[in-house]
Design a protein around this motif. Structure first.
Motif, mmCIF file in Angstrom:
data_model
loop_
_atom_site.group_PDB
_atom_site.id
_atom_site.type_symbol
_atom_site.label_atom_id
_atom_site.label_comp_id
_atom_site.label_asym_id
_atom_site.label_seq_id
_atom_site.Cartn_x
_atom_site.Cartn_y
_atom_site.Cartn_z
ATOM 1 N N ARG A 86 18.252 85.955 50.271
ATOM 2 C CA ARG A 86 16.775 87.149 50.962
ATOM 3 C C ARG A 86 15.766 85.514 50.575
ATOM 4 O O ARG A 86 14.744 85.445 51.558
ATOM 5 N N LEU A 87 15.990 85.187 49.697
ATOM 6 C CA LEU A 87 15.585 84.129 49.022
ATOM 7 C C LEU A 87 15.519 82.644 50.202
ATOM 8 O O LEU A 87 14.435 82.132 50.071
ATOM 9 N N GLY A 88 16.543 82.279 50.303
ATOM 10 C CA GLY A 88 16.359 81.567 51.111
ATOM 11 C C GLY A 88 16.050 81.587 52.744
ATOM 12 O O GLY A 88 15.816 81.115 53.283
ATOM 13 N N VAL A 89 15.886 83.405 53.152
ATOM 14 C CA VAL A 89 14.950 83.804 54.922
ATOM 15 C C VAL A 89 13.862 83.549 54.201
ATOM 16 O O VAL A 89 12.515 83.226 55.408
ATOM 17 N N ILE A 90 13.381 84.099 53.445
ATOM 18 C CA ILE A 90 11.791 83.462 52.694
ATOM 19 C C ILE A 90 11.498 82.316 52.553
ATOM 20 O O ILE A 90 9.748 81.863 53.338
ATOM 21 N N SER A 91 12.277 81.285 52.277
ATOM 22 C CA SER A 91 11.682 80.024 51.753
ATOM 23 C C SER A 91 12.365 79.424 53.341
ATOM 24 O O SER A 91 11.076 79.348 53.434
ATOM 25 N N PHE A 92 13.101 79.566 54.218
ATOM 26 C CA PHE A 92 12.675 78.818 55.349
ATOM 27 C C PHE A 92 12.041 79.405 56.307
ATOM 28 O O PHE A 92 11.370 78.757 57.063
ATOM 29 N N ALA A 93 11.609 80.147 56.455
ATOM 30 C CA ALA A 93 9.942 81.114 56.383
ATOM 31 C C ALA A 93 8.897 80.280 56.477
ATOM 32 O O ALA A 93 7.976 79.641 57.146
ATOM 33 N N GLY A 94 8.327 79.668 54.682
ATOM 34 C CA GLY A 94 7.769 78.916 54.865
ATOM 35 C C GLY A 94 8.154 77.609 54.937
ATOM 36 O O GLY A 94 7.061 76.717 55.329
ATOM 37 N N ILE A 95 9.075 76.888 55.494
ATOM 38 C CA ILE A 95 9.330 75.770 56.060
ATOM 39 C C ILE A 95 9.058 75.802 57.089
ATOM 40 O O ILE A 95 8.379 75.356 57.922
ATOM 41 N N ILE A 96 8.978 76.675 57.827
ATOM 42 C CA ILE A 96 8.535 77.039 59.061
ATOM 43 C C ILE A 96 7.264 76.711 59.678
ATOM 44 O O ILE A 96 7.677 76.005 60.026
ATOM 45 N N GLY A 97 7.348 78.223 58.695
ATOM 46 C CA GLY A 97 5.400 77.721 58.720
ATOM 47 C C GLY A 97 4.730 76.462 58.704
ATOM 48 O O GLY A 97 3.650 75.855 59.237
ATOM 49 N N LEU A 98 5.384 75.518 58.288
ATOM 50 C CA LEU A 98 4.801 74.252 57.543
ATOM 51 C C LEU A 98 5.158 73.150 58.835
ATOM 52 O O LEU A 98 3.987 72.593 59.381
ATOM 53 N N PHE A 99 6.034 73.698 59.526
ATOM 54 C CA PHE A 99 6.624 72.749 60.409
ATOM 55 C C PHE A 99 5.417 73.260 61.138
ATOM 56 O O PHE A 99 5.189 71.747 62.636
ATOM 57 N N LEU A 100 4.663 74.462 61.812
ATOM 58 C CA LEU A 100 4.352 75.039 62.960
ATOM 59 C C LEU A 100 2.479 74.691 63.208
ATOM 60 O O LEU A 100 1.736 74.829 63.924
ATOM 61 N N ALA A 101 1.978 73.975 61.044
ATOM 62 C CA ALA A 101 1.128 73.592 61.114
ATOM 63 C C ALA A 101 0.984 72.757 61.453
ATOM 64 O O ALA A 101 0.165 72.036 60.743
ATOM 65 N N ARG A 102 1.086 71.970 62.475
ATOM 66 C CA ARG A 102 0.193 70.717 62.447
ATOM 67 C C ARG A 102 -1.067 70.015 62.729
ATOM 68 O O ARG A 102 -2.031 71.288 63.598
ATOM 69 N N GLY A 103 -1.535 69.657 62.044
ATOM 70 C CA GLY A 103 -2.937 69.492 62.459
ATOM 71 C C GLY A 103 -3.942 69.349 61.277
ATOM 72 O O GLY A 103 -4.108 68.725 60.866
ATOM 73 N N SER A 104 -4.228 71.102 61.333
ATOM 74 C CA SER A 104 -5.034 71.530 60.262
ATOM 75 C C SER A 104 -4.767 71.463 58.885
ATOM 76 O O SER A 104 -3.941 72.109 58.819
ATOM 77 N N LYS A 105 -5.457 71.164 58.164
ATOM 78 C CA LYS A 105 -5.302 71.828 56.736
ATOM 79 C C LYS A 105 -5.284 72.964 56.111
ATOM 80 O O LYS A 105 -4.680 74.025 56.018
ATOM 81 N N MET A 116 5.918 83.113 55.428
ATOM 82 C CA MET A 116 6.417 84.091 54.379
ATOM 83 C C MET A 116 6.258 85.563 53.727
ATOM 84 O O MET A 116 6.817 86.233 53.056
ATOM 85 N N GLY A 117 4.557 85.539 53.535
ATOM 86 C CA GLY A 117 4.282 87.437 53.287
ATOM 87 C C GLY A 117 5.292 88.229 54.528
ATOM 88 O O GLY A 117 5.417 89.717 54.069
ATOM 89 N N MET A 118 5.805 87.677 55.631
ATOM 90 C CA MET A 118 5.689 88.392 56.746
ATOM 91 C C MET A 118 7.359 88.944 56.389
ATOM 92 O O MET A 118 8.064 90.017 56.527
ATOM 93 N N GLY A 119 8.120 87.545 55.758
ATOM 94 C CA GLY A 119 9.686 87.693 55.840
ATOM 95 C C GLY A 119 9.706 88.799 54.523
ATOM 96 O O GLY A 119 10.380 89.456 54.546
ATOM 97 N N THR A 120 8.711 88.513 52.817
ATOM 98 C CA THR A 120 9.357 88.864 51.391
ATOM 99 C C THR A 120 8.729 90.510 52.579
ATOM 100 O O THR A 120 9.833 91.526 51.848
ATOM 101 N N SER A 121 7.597 90.880 53.133
ATOM 102 C CA SER A 121 7.063 92.472 53.216
ATOM 103 C C SER A 121 9.140 92.794 54.611
ATOM 104 O O SER A 121 8.685 94.530 54.552
ATOM 105 N N MET A 122 9.241 92.085 54.735
ATOM 106 C CA MET A 122 10.614 92.843 55.397
ATOM 107 C C MET A 122 11.925 93.399 54.833
ATOM 108 O O MET A 122 12.540 94.601 55.329
ATOM 109 N N TYR A 123 11.663 92.542 53.388
ATOM 110 C CA TYR A 123 12.448 92.679 52.699
ATOM 111 C C TYR A 123 12.309 93.911 51.890
ATOM 112 O O TYR A 123 12.943 94.448 50.414
ATOM 113 N N TYR A 124 10.974 93.745 51.216
ATOM 114 C CA TYR A 124 10.544 94.224 49.641
ATOM 115 C C TYR A 124 9.204 95.152 50.821
ATOM 116 O O TYR A 124 7.911 95.114 50.124
#
Length: 157
Positions: A86-105, A116-124
């Motif tokens: 579960r920790l791996g999936v949630i962390s991977f979701a955060g990394i995917i979010g970093l890749f998708l967030a190009r441009g704006s801070k 990461m919140g969506m991944g966490t809410s899926m498990y908990y």
């Protein structure tokens, strides 16, 4: 022509110029050098009671780890079933979010946190509902306070 001799080659070593990124990293490392030395010295004192086992592996004293965060230490020693995947999936979701967030801070803050919140809410799901209720109540209170403040400013003028 001899079989064993080769013609002399004229080679010149040309160093590639440093890029702006390399210069920035170099400046950052130079500025942070005193702090990293201080941290390394502090870690040396903290971990000076580490002992080397026969298999050449470093073994930390369990009282050191359990003294700083006993609940977390015990939780990581005996995690619930499926915790690390579960920790791996949630962390991977955060990394995917970093890749998708190009441009704006702002995107770089919002996308990883949202994924990461969506991944966490899926498990908990129960904890997510409880947090959503509290967050919704807080958001309503803040918006009501903002409305009252704007209304008070509007009436004063």
């Amino acid at each position: 022509l001899s079989l064993y001799s080769s013609p002399a080659r004229e080679t010149k070593y040309v160093e590639n110029p440093k890029t702006e990124l390399e210069e920035g990293v170099s400046r950052l490392r130079h500025v942070m050098e005193p702090y990293t030395a201080w941290c390394q010295l502090g870690l040396w004192f903290v971990f000076s009671d580490l002992e080397l086992t026969g298999s050449s592996k470093v073994k930390a004293d369990s009282s050191l780890c359990s003294g700083f965060f006993p609940e977390g230490y015990e939780f990581l020693q005996k995690p619930p079933a499926g915790f690390y995947p579960r920790l791996g999936v949630i962390s991977f979701a955060g990394i995917i979010g970093l890749f998708l967030a190009r441009g704006s801070k702002i995107k770089k803050l919002v996308y990883p946190a949202a994924l990461m919140g969506m991944g966490t809410s899926m498990y908990y799901p129960q904890q997510a509902v409880a947090i959503a209720k509290v967050a919704g109540t807080q958001l309503y209170d803040w918006s009501l306070q903002g409305y009252i403040a704007v209304e008070a400013l509007w009436k004063d003028t």
